[in-house]
Design a protein around this motif. Structure first.
Motif, PDB file in Angstrom:
ATOM      1  N   SER A  17      -9.985 -16.821 -43.996  1.00  0.00           N
ATOM      2  CA  SER A  17      -9.622 -18.130 -43.596  1.00  0.00           C
ATOM      3  C   SER A  17     -10.828 -18.862 -43.083  1.00  0.00           C
ATOM      4  O   SER A  17     -11.899 -18.418 -42.944  1.00  0.00           O
ATOM      5  CB  SER A  17      -8.618 -17.919 -42.412  1.00  0.00           C
ATOM      6  OG  SER A  17      -8.840 -17.289 -41.401  1.00  0.00           O
ATOM      7  N   ASP A 196     -11.159 -27.211 -37.080  1.00  0.00           N
ATOM      8  CA  ASP A 196      -9.829 -26.892 -37.256  1.00  0.00           C
ATOM      9  C   ASP A 196      -9.672 -25.896 -38.340  1.00  0.00           C
ATOM     10  O   ASP A 196      -9.725 -25.770 -39.308  1.00  0.00           O
ATOM     11  CB  ASP A 196      -9.372 -28.241 -38.141  1.00  0.00           C
ATOM     12  CG  ASP A 196      -7.764 -28.195 -38.210  1.00  0.00           C
ATOM     13  OD1 ASP A 196      -7.197 -27.569 -37.336  1.00  0.00           O
ATOM     14  OD2 ASP A 196      -7.133 -29.172 -38.748  1.00  0.00           O
ATOM     15  N   THR A 197      -9.326 -24.594 -37.397  1.00  0.00           N
ATOM     16  CA  THR A 197      -9.087 -23.407 -38.093  1.00  0.00           C
ATOM     17  C   THR A 197      -7.794 -22.532 -37.412  1.00  0.00           C
ATOM     18  O   THR A 197      -7.295 -22.832 -36.668  1.00  0.00           O
ATOM     19  CB  THR A 197     -10.265 -22.509 -38.084  1.00  0.00           C
ATOM     20  OG1 THR A 197     -10.471 -21.989 -36.737  1.00  0.00           O
ATOM     21  CG2 THR A 197     -11.620 -22.874 -38.586  1.00  0.00           C
ATOM     22  N   GLU A 198      -7.904 -21.215 -37.967  1.00  0.00           N
ATOM     23  CA  GLU A 198      -6.758 -20.518 -37.097  1.00  0.00           C
ATOM     24  C   GLU A 198      -7.282 -19.824 -35.903  1.00  0.00           C
ATOM     25  O   GLU A 198      -6.273 -19.178 -35.232  1.00  0.00           O
ATOM     26  CB  GLU A 198      -6.121 -19.365 -38.074  1.00  0.00           C
ATOM     27  CG  GLU A 198      -5.792 -19.989 -39.483  1.00  0.00           C
ATOM     28  CD  GLU A 198      -5.487 -18.888 -40.374  1.00  0.00           C
ATOM     29  OE1 GLU A 198      -5.520 -17.651 -40.166  1.00  0.00           O
ATOM     30  OE2 GLU A 198      -5.429 -19.304 -41.774  1.00  0.00           O
ATOM     31  N   THR A 200      -7.609 -20.622 -32.706  1.00  0.00           N
ATOM     32  CA  THR A 200      -6.775 -20.856 -31.621  1.00  0.00           C
ATOM     33  C   THR A 200      -5.522 -20.123 -31.600  1.00  0.00           C
ATOM     34  O   THR A 200      -4.900 -19.991 -30.599  1.00  0.00           O
ATOM     35  CB  THR A 200      -6.779 -22.163 -31.123  1.00  0.00           C
ATOM     36  OG1 THR A 200      -5.941 -22.873 -32.138  1.00  0.00           O
ATOM     37  CG2 THR A 200      -8.102 -23.095 -30.816  1.00  0.00           C
ATOM     38  N   THR A 201      -4.915 -19.774 -32.715  1.00  0.00           N
ATOM     39  CA  THR A 201      -3.824 -19.168 -32.860  1.00  0.00           C
ATOM     40  C   THR A 201      -3.838 -17.734 -32.254  1.00  0.00           C
ATOM     41  O   THR A 201      -2.500 -17.327 -31.994  1.00  0.00           O
ATOM     42  CB  THR A 201      -3.248 -19.190 -34.254  1.00  0.00           C
ATOM     43  OG1 THR A 201      -4.081 -18.387 -34.929  1.00  0.00           O
ATOM     44  CG2 THR A 201      -3.356 -20.352 -35.009  1.00  0.00           C
ATOM     45  N   HIS A 202      -4.963 -17.071 -31.966  1.00  0.00           N
ATOM     46  CA  HIS A 202      -4.845 -15.838 -31.481  1.00  0.00           C
ATOM     47  C   HIS A 202      -4.725 -15.868 -29.899  1.00  0.00           C
ATOM     48  O   HIS A 202      -4.594 -14.585 -29.384  1.00  0.00           O
ATOM     49  CB  HIS A 202      -5.913 -14.948 -31.965  1.00  0.00           C
ATOM     50  CG  HIS A 202      -5.967 -15.154 -33.489  1.00  0.00           C
ATOM     51  ND1 HIS A 202      -5.107 -14.357 -34.277  1.00  0.00           N
ATOM     52  CD2 HIS A 202      -6.933 -15.773 -34.284  1.00  0.00           C
ATOM     53  CE1 HIS A 202      -5.445 -14.713 -35.359  1.00  0.00           C
ATOM     54  NE2 HIS A 202      -6.508 -15.472 -35.608  1.00  0.00           N
ATOM     55  N   ALA A 205       0.266 -16.470 -25.539  1.00  0.00           N
ATOM     56  CA  ALA A 205       1.116 -17.705 -25.489  1.00  0.00           C
ATOM     57  C   ALA A 205       1.009 -18.501 -24.309  1.00  0.00           C
ATOM     58  O   ALA A 205       1.129 -20.004 -24.311  1.00  0.00           O
ATOM     59  CB  ALA A 205       2.499 -17.030 -25.513  1.00  0.00           C
ATOM     60  N   GLN A 208      -2.014 -21.030 -24.892  1.00  0.00           N
ATOM     61  CA  GLN A 208      -2.076 -22.125 -25.804  1.00  0.00           C
ATOM     62  C   GLN A 208      -1.821 -23.424 -25.571  1.00  0.00           C
ATOM     63  O   GLN A 208      -2.779 -24.454 -26.124  1.00  0.00           O
ATOM     64  CB  GLN A 208      -0.630 -21.721 -26.867  1.00  0.00           C
ATOM     65  CG  GLN A 208      -0.751 -20.487 -27.518  1.00  0.00           C
ATOM     66  CD  GLN A 208      -1.552 -20.386 -28.864  1.00  0.00           C
ATOM     67  OE1 GLN A 208      -2.132 -21.570 -29.124  1.00  0.00           O
ATOM     68  NE2 GLN A 208      -1.573 -19.456 -29.734  1.00  0.00           N
ATOM     69  N   ALA A 212      -4.584 -26.301 -26.459  1.00  0.00           N
ATOM     70  CA  ALA A 212      -3.976 -27.314 -27.049  1.00  0.00           C
ATOM     71  C   ALA A 212      -4.380 -28.731 -26.023  1.00  0.00           C
ATOM     72  O   ALA A 212      -4.980 -29.778 -26.821  1.00  0.00           O
ATOM     73  CB  ALA A 212      -2.616 -27.545 -27.340  1.00  0.00           C
TER      74      ALA A 212
END
Ligand code: NDP
Length: 253
Positions: A17, A196-198, A200-202, A205, A208, A212
């Motif tokens: 990714s 812009d990648t994945e 920060t999704t890790h 919660a 987050q 953001a």
């Protein structure tokens, strides 16, 4: 079309990714046969297939680089399948943010394992092949490009351990640069800003929203912007060594 990396082999970690996938694509477009290394096999196969359909050569190599044997097998498998190794891009990484005092220590362990230890395992396994490519290959030079971060240059609130790993990557780069210079293996580092990648999704919660908020409304870099920086470094003539590139988003302070 003649590519500047025709006849060479590249291995990109974290190529399932984001920046790694874009970098694999960019190096393949320059003619390199590319090994895409990461854990998610389905995503690797998709990325490899899309490179092939664009006329490139790509190999999906499933590996968890935090496991030394798995990292070594990924390098050996690449060399066996593609015939050597000229370019290594150490891109796989993990960013888990938040106040230091509240962080689960296992998050630190995971970041150190991927961002530092995994990079060490892959690099050591690759070194003899890179040395041999620099000695015998048509380009008479080989490359290691490490992906650090702006966090490898400037530490900040909430990123103590991530920053420690990325400062570490800068330090490793500089030591290895000197060590491998006599063998004509160039070692450089790219320090991306917000892409812009994945990535920060890790984060947890509860973190987050804070993450953001920090980047809200800002135009981020695209993975391709960093891929171009890597491609620039590895396509230079052997008389040139680009040691470091800090690439921030235009709107980033
Ligand atoms: P992504 O999360 O999209 O990519 C991370 C990659 O690392 C994935 O391909 C993932 O694949 C791989 N990876 C994670 N753990 C392992 C493992 N144990 N073994 C093998 N591969 C692994 O994020 P980015 O593209 O943004 O991140 C790439 C690099 O760029 C990282 O080093 C990151 O720190 C750095 N960076 C990113 C910035 C950004 O703003 N996005 C800014 C500065 C630096 P899989 O899960 O399939 O194993």
């Amino acid at each position: 079309a003649d590519g500047r990396l025709d006849g060479t082999v590249a291995l990109v970690t974290g190529a399932s990714s984001g920046i790694g996938e874009a970098t694999a694509r960019a190096l393949a477009a320059e003619g390199a046969a590319v090994a895409l290394v990461a854990r998610r096999r389905d995503r690797l196969e998709q990325a490899a297939e899309s490179i092939r359909s664009a006329g490139g050569t790509a190999l999906a190599v499933e590996a968890d680089i935090t496991d030394a044997a798995s990292a070594q097998a990924a390098v050996a498998g690449t060399v066996n399948a593609l015939g050597g190794l000229d370019t290594l891009v150490n891109n796989a990484g993990l960013m888990l943010l938040g106040p230091f005092g509240e962080a689960p220590p296992e998050e630190w362990d995971r970041m150190l394992a991927v961002n530092v230890q995994g990079l060490l395992y892959v690099t050591q396994a690759a070194q003899p092949h890179l040395v041999s490519a620099a000695e015998n290959g048509s380009r008479r030079v080989a490359d290691i490009v490490n992906i650090s971060s702006t966090a490898g240059r400037v530490a900040g609130i909430g990123n103590a351990v991530y920053s420690a790993t990325k400062f570490g990557v800068v330090a490793l780069t500089e030591a290895l640069r000197k060590e491998l210079l006599p063998q004509r293996v160039r070692v450089g580092v790219v320090e991306p800003g917000t892409v812009d990648t994945e990535l920060t999704t890790h984060v947890r919660a509860e973190i987050q929203q804070a993450v953001a908020r920090q980047i809200e409304g800002m135009e981020k870099l695209l993975p391709e912007d960093i891929a171009e920086a890597v491609a620039y470094i590895v396509t230079r003539d052997r008389r040139v060594a680009v040691n470091e590139m800090l690439v921030r988003a235009g709107a980033q302070t």
